[in-house]
Design a protein around this motif. Structure first.
Motif, PDB file in Angstrom:
ATOM      1  N   GLN A 461      59.808   6.876   3.155  1.00  0.00           N
ATOM      2  CA  GLN A 461      60.387   6.756   4.551  1.00  0.00           C
ATOM      3  C   GLN A 461      60.895   7.953   4.733  1.00  0.00           C
ATOM      4  O   GLN A 461      61.582   8.541   3.994  1.00  0.00           O
ATOM      5  N   THR A 462      60.748   8.292   6.007  1.00  0.00           N
ATOM      6  CA  THR A 462      61.344   9.676   6.419  1.00  0.00           C
ATOM      7  C   THR A 462      61.405   9.661   7.992  1.00  0.00           C
ATOM      8  O   THR A 462      60.553   9.285   8.662  1.00  0.00           O
ATOM      9  N   ASN A 463      62.235  10.580   8.609  1.00  0.00           N
ATOM     10  CA  ASN A 463      62.392  10.870   9.843  1.00  0.00           C
ATOM     11  C   ASN A 463      61.615  12.251  10.156  1.00  0.00           C
ATOM     12  O   ASN A 463      61.798  12.804  11.319  1.00  0.00           O
ATOM     13  N   ASP A 464      61.453  12.928   9.107  1.00  0.00           N
ATOM     14  CA  ASP A 464      60.843  14.191   9.400  1.00  0.00           C
ATOM     15  C   ASP A 464      59.305  14.446   9.227  1.00  0.00           C
ATOM     16  O   ASP A 464      58.916  13.217   8.754  1.00  0.00           O
ATOM     17  N   GLU A 476      55.595   8.796  14.926  1.00  0.00           N
ATOM     18  CA  GLU A 476      56.627   7.591  15.273  1.00  0.00           C
ATOM     19  C   GLU A 476      58.041   8.128  15.047  1.00  0.00           C
ATOM     20  O   GLU A 476      58.340   8.864  14.173  1.00  0.00           O
ATOM     21  N   PRO A 477      58.932   7.289  15.564  1.00  0.00           N
ATOM     22  CA  PRO A 477      60.426   7.884  15.155  1.00  0.00           C
ATOM     23  C   PRO A 477      60.871   7.887  13.722  1.00  0.00           C
ATOM     24  O   PRO A 477      61.388   8.740  13.157  1.00  0.00           O
ATOM     25  N   SER A 478      60.058   6.894  12.939  1.00  0.00           N
ATOM     26  CA  SER A 478      60.526   6.738  11.564  1.00  0.00           C
ATOM     27  C   SER A 478      58.811   6.605  10.970  1.00  0.00           C
ATOM     28  O   SER A 478      58.204   5.839  11.360  1.00  0.00           O
ATOM     29  N   ASP A 530      55.025   0.567  13.834  1.00  0.00           N
ATOM     30  CA  ASP A 530      56.277  -0.215  14.285  1.00  0.00           C
ATOM     31  C   ASP A 530      55.649  -1.447  14.863  1.00  0.00           C
ATOM     32  O   ASP A 530      56.357  -2.358  14.752  1.00  0.00           O
TER      33      ASP A 530
END
Length: 884
Positions: A461-464, A476-478, A530
């Motif tokens: 999992q990452t936001n980058d 996607e945002p996450s 999502d």
């Protein structure tokens, strides 16, 4: 107090002891024909019973030396088959006293019991009560006092420089034969004799046929510990809710044995080690190993869950039981079970130098591991000529693993959360048969089946950005990426050996065998969106559904002969490989390989030998290396196998010299090694920024390693001096963006130490360790220096008090980056146990100086890493123990 003052104080204490008044009694022990008697026992028993007994053993020329106080002694000389001889002496100066022994008709067994140490061809017998003080608590405390023995902090034992590979108690394996559980748990007062068995083979009838590198220790128990339950219980509490509880129970009778060990702690005490875990998977007797192909398993996923030495949080629960039962005089059954449950957290910060960039990274990890493993075996001996061995092993593991990764390259930072869940099932069944048909002909056969299944599930999992351009990510945002991976192996080995004794000095051995391997490798990588749907990466070249089949048919012939002091054993195996990497319609491949093997040994004396070994070794990678479709390997790496891979070939040469301690207290162990991978597998790493695509392929002359190692010990007066040296030099190829680079790893380390051995005085060991690392990766060179002065202290004083302490000062320097770090690790304990009392009380301190982390460096095929590993804080424990 600074470390310099520690060193100054310790050296003053150490060399002050040299002033103790002692004189030397030297001489030769011979028979009536003036022939020297090697390994005769010389015992000096003081008239004052409160003084310590002195002991020496003669060298190959019959010489002995005793360092005695200026008090009256009775000196006794003992030798197998000869009448003992005694005389009284009190030295006020050095003196020479030769001793002549006469042959005796006395029973050998009676003589053995009078001698502290008996040395025969492949056997050393120690009578413990004549070599120890009675203040020892565990088996390891006894072994440290026996001549020629060393015990390391991980429970490993060496005798005259050679590693002990099997632990027995009353001729029966103790928890599968590992040493750590034995040295840490068997009470010292239960031990009567320690017997060292070199060239050890579980099948006694085959001992003279094939040289073995194995060495065993057999513990003989005191008579009052047989047919009686014994053991001890200990529990301790400390600051910040730290605790440690330990118990062990033992029962031995002529037909039944039972051992039970339990441990609960949150102070990171390691009860179960990597060595024990991998040792468990050994099925067949080692006589079948020679000339076989190595089949490598890339089960790195599961190794992450094993207990770590350095943690910031720990909660460990361990239980083990071991039994043996003699059903009748033909059938013996033994088994053991081990259960471990571990929760722990680690934190590592590192600077990683890749070929093209440098990364600063921190990894915080939490693991929850449950492991159950067991073994049951039976030995059936229906008559004097046949033996049958049956062994079943199983293992089950259920683990979870979470880590948080923060990575920074230049000005770009990324954060990743990695959750992994792993399950493993392992089963092994071995059936062996051995027959001594006649004096000239003996046979051995084995059928071995292994099933191993590993199913890790991973969530990133990452936001980058993650692996941008390498995987088809939907924005996607996450970002959440799921991976399911499964490796399943079925393997059957069948081997038959024939031993032909032409005469006493000439043997011919032949072998035929077959190995059939069937391995599947499945991966599925997909993005979890999502809206609950999945973005599967299959169309982008991901997802493996791969089956690897291999058959290895082989035969070998060896000729062994002796002449004078020399023994030669030479021959070769021929292997016919046939394999089918069954993915994308690849065809069946085959290959014939000849693997020569030579051993030459010169035994100049019983205590001095020189041995040379050469072997051409072959190995096959596992299915994951052949599977050609991509799969996620880490947050910055994808891997693609190569169906064109073949077996690797490596030259291995070793020259070893051993001289055990003799008349002058001098011992030496030296080894030279050379290894050349003439056909090896290397990785091609293609970079896209921080991200990597890794692919293996086969090249000629992929790596070369040579090294030297050795240690020398010398006893001067009552101080034992030791020095050790190790040097390795490795060069290997690596491909970066399809461009070859030659990398180099040079490492030199040495150790110097001095240890006092005086009576009625603390045992003080002062030493200095230093290592130098020089790592070259592509065009980057990094130099490391680690310096470790250390002090160990043990003292038995007053009546029942034992104080122990150890101190090490670490200075770690990265000379390339001009970085320097220092830290000091110290531990101490004070134990009180009144003589004849079952109760004991102990106060101990771990990490006295409350150090936060340790520094180290590591080197892989494409990363040089300079890391800080965080550790537990200062721990103070008060414990109460009770001996049953």
């Amino acid at each position: 107090m600074s470390f310099r003052l520690y060193v100054l104080f310790s050296f003053l204490v150490l060399f002050q002891t040299v002033g103790f008044t002692q004189n030397s009694l030297t001489g030769k022990v011979t028979d009536s024909l003036n022939k020297p008697l090697a390994n005769a026992n010389i015992l000096a028993e003081p008239k004052d019973s409160l003084q310590q007994i002195k002991f020496a053993i003669t060298d190959d020329k019959g010489r002995y030396r005793l360092d005695l106080k200026s008090i009256p002694y009775t000196v006794t000389a003992n030798y197998l088959g000869f009448a003992k001889k005694s005389f009284d002496i009190q030295l006020d100066r050095d003196k020479t006293q030769n001793i002549i022994l006469k042959e005796s008709a006395e029973g050998l067994e009676e003589v053995v019991l009078d001698m502290p140490m008996v040395v025969k061809k492949d056997t050393i017998l120690y009578n413990v009560n004549q070599l120890t003080t009675g203040e020892e608590r565990k088996l390891k405390d006894i072994l440290k006092k026996l001549p020629g023995m060393e015990v390391d902090k991980n429970g490993g034992i060496t005798v005259n420089g050679k590693k002990v590979t099997h632990m027995l108690v009353e001729n029966k394996k103790f928890f599968g034969g590992g040493t750590k559980l034995a040295v840490d748990n068997i009470p010292a007062d239960a031990v009567k004799q320690v017997v060292v068995l070199d060239n050890y083979n579980e099948i006694a009838m085959l001992k003279d046929f094939q040289e073995s590198e194995d060495m065993a220790i057999n513990i003989k128990l005191e008579d009052d510990k047989k047919d009686f339950v014994f053991g001890d219980i200990e529990a301790g509490l400390g600051n910040d809710e730290f605790y440690n509880a330990h118990s062990n129970l033992f029962y031995y009778s002529p037909k039944t044995t039972l051992n039970a060990i339990g441990n609960l702690n949150n102070v990171r005490e390691r009860v179960f080690t990597y060595d024990q875990y991998f040792r468990f998977q050994e099925g067949m007797n080692s006589i079948f190993d020679k000339g076989t192909t190595t089949f490598e398993d890339s089960y790195d996923d599961f190794s992450d869950f094993l207990e770590k030495e350095d943690v910031i949080e720990s909660d460990r629960r361990f239980g083990a039981i071991n039994f043996t039962q003699e059903v009748n005089n033909k059938l013996n059954i033994t088994g053991y079970g081990i259960f471990s449950k571990t929760k722990e957290s680690t934190l590592v910060e590192s600077t990683n130098e890749y070929n093209l960039f440098t990364e600063d990274r921190s990894i915080a990890t939490a693991t929850n591991n449950e492991l159950a493993m067991g073994s049951i075996s039976a030995v059936y001996i229906p008559n004097y000529t046949d033996q049958w061995h049956f062994k079943s092993q199983f293992k089950s593991a259920d683990d979870s693993y979470t880590n948080t990764i923060n990575s920074r390259v230049d000005t770009v930072s990324n954060a990743f959360l990695n959750d992994r869940f792993g399950e493993q099932t392992f089963f092994n069944q071995t059936v062996e048969w051995h027959r001594k048909l006649s004096r000239e002909h003996s046979f051995s056969g084995v059928v071995d089946y292994t099933y191993d299944k590993l199913t890790p599930r991973t969530l990133w999992q990452t936001n980058d950005d993650i692996l941008a351009g390498l995987i088809p990510i939907m924005d996607e945002p996450s970002i959440r990426i799921n991976q399911f991976k499964q490796t399943e192996k079925n393997q059957i080995k069948s081997i038959f050996k024939h031993y032909w004794v032409l005469n006493r000095n000439n043997h011919i051995y032949s072998t035929i065998g077959n190995v059939n391997l069937n391995q599947t490798f499945f991966t599925d990588d997909a993005q979890e969106l999502d809206d609950g749907t999945q973005n599967n990466f299959g169309e982008a070249g991901f997802n493996n559904d791969f089956q690897f089949r291999l058959n290895d048919a082989f035969a070998g012939v060896f000729y062994k002969f002796r002449t004078g002091i020399f023994t030669f054993d030479q021959g070769a195996f021929i292997h016919y490989y046939s394999w089918n990497p069954n993915q994308e319609n690849t065809s069946v491949k085959d290959r014939v390989v000849v693997l020569p093997n030579i051993t030459a040994k010169a035994e100049m004396t019983r205590s001095k030998s020189l041995q040379f070994n050469y072997e051409l070794k072959s190995s096959f990678s596992d299915a994951s290396q052949f599977a050609s479709r991509f799969y996620l390997q880490s947050y910055n790496s994808v891997f693609s196998g190569n169906t064109t891979l073949e077996n690797t070939l490596r030259h291995d040469l070793n020259l070893r010299f051993t001289k055990s301690r003799g008349y002058r207290g001098f011992g030496i162990y030296a080894s030279a090694n050379y290894s050349k991978q003439i056909e090896g597998i290397v990785n091609n790493v293609n970079y896209e920024g921080i991200n990597q695509v890794v692919t293996p392929f086969l090249v000629d002359n992929s790596s070369e390693t040579w090294g030297l190692s050795g240690n020398v010990s010398k006893k001067i007066s009552q101080i034992n001096f030791r020095t050790g040296l190790r040097y390795t030099n490795t060069t290997f190829l690596q491909f970066v963006n399809d461009i070859p680079f030659e990398n180099r790893n040079q490492n030199t380390s040495y150790t110097l130490s001095a240890k006092t051995l005086y009576d009625d005085f603390p045992v003080i060991e002062i030493g200095w360790r230093q290592s130098f690392g020089n790592f070259t990766l592509s065009d980057n060179t990094t130099n490391f220096v680690t310096t470790e002065p250390f002090i160990n202290f043990d003292y038995d004083f007053l009546s029942g008090f034992i104080v122990s302490a150890d101190f090490t000062s670490y200075t770690y320097q990265n000379q390339t980056l001009d970085q320097r770090n220092s830290y000091e690790i110290a531990n101490a304990s004070l134990l009180y146990q009144k003589e004849s009392s079952a109760w004991s009380f102990k106060v101990e301190a771990q990490n006295v100086f409350d150090v936060q982390f340790k520094n180290q460096n590591t080197f892989t095929s494409y990363i040089i890493s300079d890391s800080r590993t965080f550790i537990l804080p200062r721990i103070l424990l008060f414990s109460i123990g009770y001996n049953l």
